[in-house]
Design an enzyme around this catalytic site. Structure first.
Site, PDB file in Angstrom:
ATOM      1  CG  ASN A  31      -1.971   1.091   1.154  1.00 55.55           C
ATOM      2  OD1 ASN A  31      -2.466   1.435   0.080  1.00 55.55           O
ATOM      3  ND2 ASN A  31      -2.284   1.673   2.286  1.00 55.55           N
ATOM      4  CB  SER A  82      -3.695  -0.386  -8.299  1.00 55.19           C
ATOM      5  OG  SER A  82      -3.472   0.379  -9.450  1.00 55.19           O
ATOM      6  CE1 TYR A  96      -0.424   7.410  -6.603  1.00 54.62           C
ATOM      7  CE2 TYR A  96      -2.349   7.554  -8.044  1.00 54.62           C
ATOM      8  CZ  TYR A  96      -1.769   7.182  -6.844  1.00 54.62           C
ATOM      9  OH  TYR A  96      -2.540   6.577  -5.885  1.00 54.62           O
ATOM     10  CE  LYS A 100      -0.581   3.786  -6.677  1.00 50.60           C
ATOM     11  NZ  LYS A 100      -0.433   2.847  -5.548  1.00 50.60           N
ATOM     12  CB  THR A 131      -6.640   9.338   3.935  1.00 53.13           C
ATOM     13  OG1 THR A 131      -6.060  10.318   3.044  1.00 53.13           O
ATOM     14  CG2 THR A 131      -7.087   8.121   3.141  1.00 53.13           C
TER      15      THR A 131
END
Length: 196
Positions: A31, A82, A96, A100, A131
């Site tokens: 992760n 991912s 990014y 992924k 988050t």
């Protein structure tokens, strides 16, 4: 145990510590990742190398370190985290999103390679998730939580952010024996963004 995922020896140490303290290893969840906001036309070689080192090579370090123990468990499971943007496009996140997407290809290949050893390999693609990282960024930008929540109304069919728990539970399920006949799969946990 805090470690830099680009450090191959740290991956070996983490696995060794797990085996010593817990008596084995059955599940690996990859992760860790980094972000970059460069457009594809502007990204430098150094930016690409940094991104690939964390998001792809770093993940491979932990898979390689964990696989001997996962094979011994006879029911090992790897879940690679991912992103929904691995399968849908957007501006300004080329590095990014490309790494992924590469994680999904890696997941499928590793599932093929590890099936004889009874190690399952799957991927989860989260969507917008509220988050602490996102909350901290909003605070630094002078935004309230309500402002932040309204920003993502158009990035899912559900018109909201996911809670971290809404991402964690599918990961736990994929890693568990309840998903024992699932391998090489990408599970979209994005509130429907990938079909918008």
């Amino acid at each position: 145990m805090a470690a830099n995922v680009t450090d191959e020896q740290a991956a070996q140490s983490a696995v060794s510590r797990c085996i010593t303290e817990r008596g084995g290893l059955h599940i690996l969840v990859n992760n860790a990742s980094m972000r970059n906001h460069s457009a594809a036309a502007d990204a430098t070689a150094d930016e690409w190398h940094a991104m690939v080192s964390v998001n792809l090579v770093g993940m491979s370090h932990y898979c390689r370190a964990a696989l001997p123990a996962l094979r011994l468990s006879e029911a090992g499971s790897i879940v690679n985290v991912s992103s929904c943007y691995a399968v849908t496009g957007r501006r300004g996140m080329a590095l990014y999103d490309a790494t992924k997407a590469a994680q999904l290809s890696f997941t499928r290949t590793l599932a093929f390679e590890e099936s004889p050893h009874r190690v399952r390999v799957n991927a989860v693609c989260p969507g917008s998730t509220l988050t602490d990282f996102q909350l901290s960024r909003a605070q630094k930008a002078g935004k309230s939580v309500d402002q932040l929540k309204n920003e993502r109304k158009d990035t899912s069919l559900m018109g909201r952010w996911a809670s971290p728990e809404e991402i964690a539970w599918p990961i736990v399920w994929l890693a568990s024996s309840e998903a024992s006949f699932i391998t090489g799969t990408t599970l979209m946990v994005d509130g429907g963004l990938h079909i918008m």
